[in-house]
Write an enzyme that holds these catalytic residues in place. Structure first.
Site, mmCIF file in Angstrom:
data_model
loop_
_atom_site.group_PDB
_atom_site.id
_atom_site.type_symbol
_atom_site.label_atom_id
_atom_site.label_comp_id
_atom_site.label_asym_id
_atom_site.label_seq_id
_atom_site.Cartn_x
_atom_site.Cartn_y
_atom_site.Cartn_z
ATOM 1 N N CYS A 330 0.868 -1.173 0.000
ATOM 2 C CA CYS A 330 0.000 0.000 0.000
ATOM 3 C C CYS A 330 0.909 1.229 0.000
ATOM 4 C CB CYS A 330 -0.917 -0.014 1.220
ATOM 5 S SG CYS A 330 -2.186 1.255 1.122
ATOM 6 N N GLU A 331 1.572 1.410 -1.120
ATOM 7 C CA GLU A 331 2.589 2.449 -1.316
ATOM 8 C C GLU A 331 3.018 2.334 -2.770
ATOM 9 O OE1 GLU A 331 4.518 5.599 -0.169
ATOM 10 O OE2 GLU A 331 3.919 4.368 1.535
#
Length: 402
Positions: A330-331
């Site tokens: 999640c990046e």
């Protein structure tokens, strides 16, 4: 043993992914290239274990006859555990406190100091009773990326050659026993002129240090990351080095030992990182291949914009298409944009090449994801040399108080 001969697909199926795989024979081949290239001089090699510090890799390199370049106290302890003798270990830290230097002295390893404050404390504490090396910054720009160039004017590494007078005052006042001078200009150096220029600078410094027997030229030898890319011509560098050293020794009647600290050169091409395609996601801008890893396992593309060739192990003969390969964090964790690959389907195994150096070594547990297993391949046999982490490893040092 090439990647296609190692059957990376079978290893992925057997051990699961993500997976780091190391080819022992490639490490040995790279070391032999160096010893051949520098046979014209009295040269020793110290493996920069920050590149890949699995103890099995250290033992392989020790058995080849190399020493060890350590940058932390724990790397020293790891080297001793792997069987290196203290005198085979060179401690080259930066920005550590003096206590860490003292701990290293107690273990009997060689010390390489790169700032004036620590050098002065060392001289005041040990005088001429313990030999020391001094790391100079020759102010030569070298390296494939600003973040891995260590010899330029803004670098935190080394003592500036323009501070030579200050260094000499410390040596004279504290009676330091200086056994060697060291330089390092960065990583991924293609142009051997960087080395030869640095060598000229270092040879010019030797006249100020009568006791010096060792000239350490660091490393930074470049390996190929893609077809057509230039790598360091170590054979040509070995020839030029031999000429300059022979000339210097004849003119000065001094004998020098030459040291290098290869890291990436020995292990980069020996390493493969295998992942699996989770999703193939077309968007208006591109087609994403989302794999079951991210910069938590291989940070170099995001950190250095480094290029890693990618193989589609499952569908190597597929129709070539253009993809953006990304991770599952999640990046933003893009491995590459606009890469031409044989058609990737969900479930296909992909392999990143040149993953031996600063791959697993810089991995982390971001997003509470587990670090991968490591496999060693030698003589057509694959052996696990680090277990895949488990959920329990995530909580190992956490103290639950609520």
């Amino acid at each position: 043993m090439k990647h296609h001969e190692m059957n990376l697909t079978n290893l992925a199926a057997q051990f699961g992914t993500p997976l780091y795989v190391y080819n022992q024979h490639k490490v040995e081949e790279q070391y032999n290239k160096l010893t051949y290239a520098f046979q014209g001089t009295n040269t020793k090699f110290f493996y920069a274990c920050k590149a890949l510090s699995n103890i099995n890799i250290l033992k392989i390199i020790k058995n080849l006859g190399a020493g060890l370049d350590a940058v932390s106290f724990n790397e020293i302890k790891l080297g001793l555990k792997a069987g290196f003798l203290p005198q085979q270990i060179l401690f080259t830290p930066n920005c550590v406190n003096f206590e860490e230097i003292q701990q290293a002295v107690e273990l009997g390893v060689r010390i390489n100091i790169d700032n004036i404050s620590i050098l002065e404390q060392f001289g005041n504490t040990y005088g001429n009773t313990y030999p020391v090396m001094i790391r100079f910054n020759p102010h030569i720009m070298g390296g494939g990326n600003y973040n891995i160039s260590t010899g330029h004017i803004d670098s935190k590494f080394g003592i500036s050659i323009h501070q030579l007078r200050h260094v000499l005052r410390i040596v004279k006042t504290t009676h330091l026993n200086v056994e060697g001078l060291h330089m390092h200009t960065g990583s991924e150096i293609k142009d051997i002129e960087v080395f030869t220029e640095g060598m000229e600078v270092m040879l010019s410094l030797l006249g100020h240090f009568d006791s010096v027997k060792i000239l350490d030229l660091g490393s930074g030898f470049k390996v190929k990351y893609k077809e057509g890319e230039k790598e360091t011509d170590v054979n040509l560098l070995g020839e030029k080095l031999a000429e300059k050293i022979a000339e210097y020794e004849k003119d000065t009647d001094r004998t020098l030992e030459i040291w290098f600290e290869p890291g990436k050169y020995l292990v980069s091409e020996a390493g493969y990182f295998i992942v699996q395609a989770n999703v193939v996601k077309p968007t208006p801008a591109t087609v994403f291949v989302g794999v079951n890893s991210g910069f938590n396992h291989l940070i170099r593309p995001m950190f250095y914009q480094s290029h890693h060739e990618i193989l589609n192990l499952t569908n190597p003969e597929g129709t070539e298409r253009i993809y953006t390969v990304v991770g599952n964090l999640c990046e933003t964790d893009t491995f590459c944009w606009d890469r031409v690959l044989p058609e990737v389907r969900e479930g296909d195994y992909l392999a990143f090449l040149n993953a031996g150096a600063y791959g697993f070594e810089m991995s982390m547990q971001f997003n509470s994801r587990l670090r991968p297993a490591e496999i060693l391949v030698a003589n057509n046999a694959a052996t696990i040399i680090r277990n895949r982490e488990t959920f329990e490893d995530l909580q190992k040092n956490v103290i639950e108080i609520l």
